[in-house]
Design a protein around this motif. Sequence first.
Motif, PDB file in Angstrom:
ATOM      1  N   SER A  23       9.405 -16.647  24.863  1.00 22.36           N
ATOM      2  CA  SER A  23      10.349 -15.785  25.580  1.00 22.36           C
ATOM      3  C   SER A  23      10.958 -16.481  26.791  1.00 22.36           C
ATOM      4  N   ALA A  24      10.352 -17.579  27.236  1.00 23.89           N
ATOM      5  CA  ALA A  24      10.871 -18.339  28.387  1.00 23.89           C
ATOM      6  C   ALA A  24      10.171 -19.687  28.431  1.00 23.89           C
ATOM      7  N   GLY A  25      10.726 -20.620  29.173  1.00 25.47           N
ATOM      8  CA  GLY A  25      10.110 -21.935  29.303  1.00 25.47           C
ATOM      9  C   GLY A  25      10.309 -22.767  28.053  1.00 25.47           C
ATOM     10  N   SER A  26       9.497 -23.810  27.932  1.00 20.98           N
ATOM     11  CA  SER A  26       9.586 -24.681  26.758  1.00 20.98           C
ATOM     12  C   SER A  26       8.199 -24.941  26.199  1.00 20.98           C
ATOM     13  N   CYS A  27       8.110 -24.968  24.880  1.00 19.81           N
ATOM     14  CA  CYS A  27       6.840 -25.197  24.193  1.00 19.81           C
ATOM     15  C   CYS A  27       7.027 -26.295  23.153  1.00 19.81           C
ATOM     16  N   VAL A  28       6.017 -27.134  23.002  1.00 12.66           N
ATOM     17  CA  VAL A  28       6.046 -28.199  22.000  1.00 12.66           C
ATOM     18  C   VAL A  28       4.677 -28.324  21.350  1.00 12.66           C
ATOM     19  N   ALA A  29       4.689 -28.767  20.107  1.00 14.12           N
ATOM     20  CA  ALA A  29       3.439 -29.088  19.407  1.00 14.12           C
ATOM     21  C   ALA A  29       3.150 -30.567  19.608  1.00 14.12           C
ATOM     22  N   ASN A  30       1.868 -30.924  19.589  1.00 14.04           N
ATOM     23  CA  ASN A  30       1.524 -32.345  19.639  1.00 14.04           C
ATOM     24  C   ASN A  30       1.901 -32.988  18.304  1.00 14.04           C
ATOM     25  N   THR A  31       1.837 -34.313  18.226  1.00 10.71           N
ATOM     26  CA  THR A  31       2.275 -35.002  17.007  1.00 10.71           C
ATOM     27  C   THR A  31       1.420 -34.640  15.791  1.00 10.71           C
ATOM     28  N   ALA A  32       0.167 -34.280  16.006  1.00 10.03           N
ATOM     29  CA  ALA A  32      -0.704 -33.882  14.892  1.00 10.03           C
ATOM     30  C   ALA A  32      -0.463 -32.432  14.470  1.00 10.03           C
TER      31      ALA A  32
END
Length: 90
Positions: A20-29
């Motif tokens: 809903s806000a900010g930024s999210c990322v998954a790790n490479t795995a």
Amino acid sequence: MLGDALPDGLLVLPDGISSSAGSCVANTARTRVDCDFGTLQPGVGSQRTVVVRALIPVGTADGTSLTNTATLASPTPDPTPADRTASATS
């Protein structure tokens, strides 16, 4: 910063993260999601919703219960630290 290590065997799907806000990322795995919401002010407006869609491993038995827990970290002291962790079971 929100950290979410997925239960063993689960992998974040491509484009499987929404916030809903900010930024999210998954790790490479694709086994962990980290989100940065910047500075959150106490009280109204400090809630954030993150949805993670993950691939469940082949061979997982029907009815298997999976629990996912995410934890919020901050350098700012929190008067109610118990609300920095949330879990969901399905």
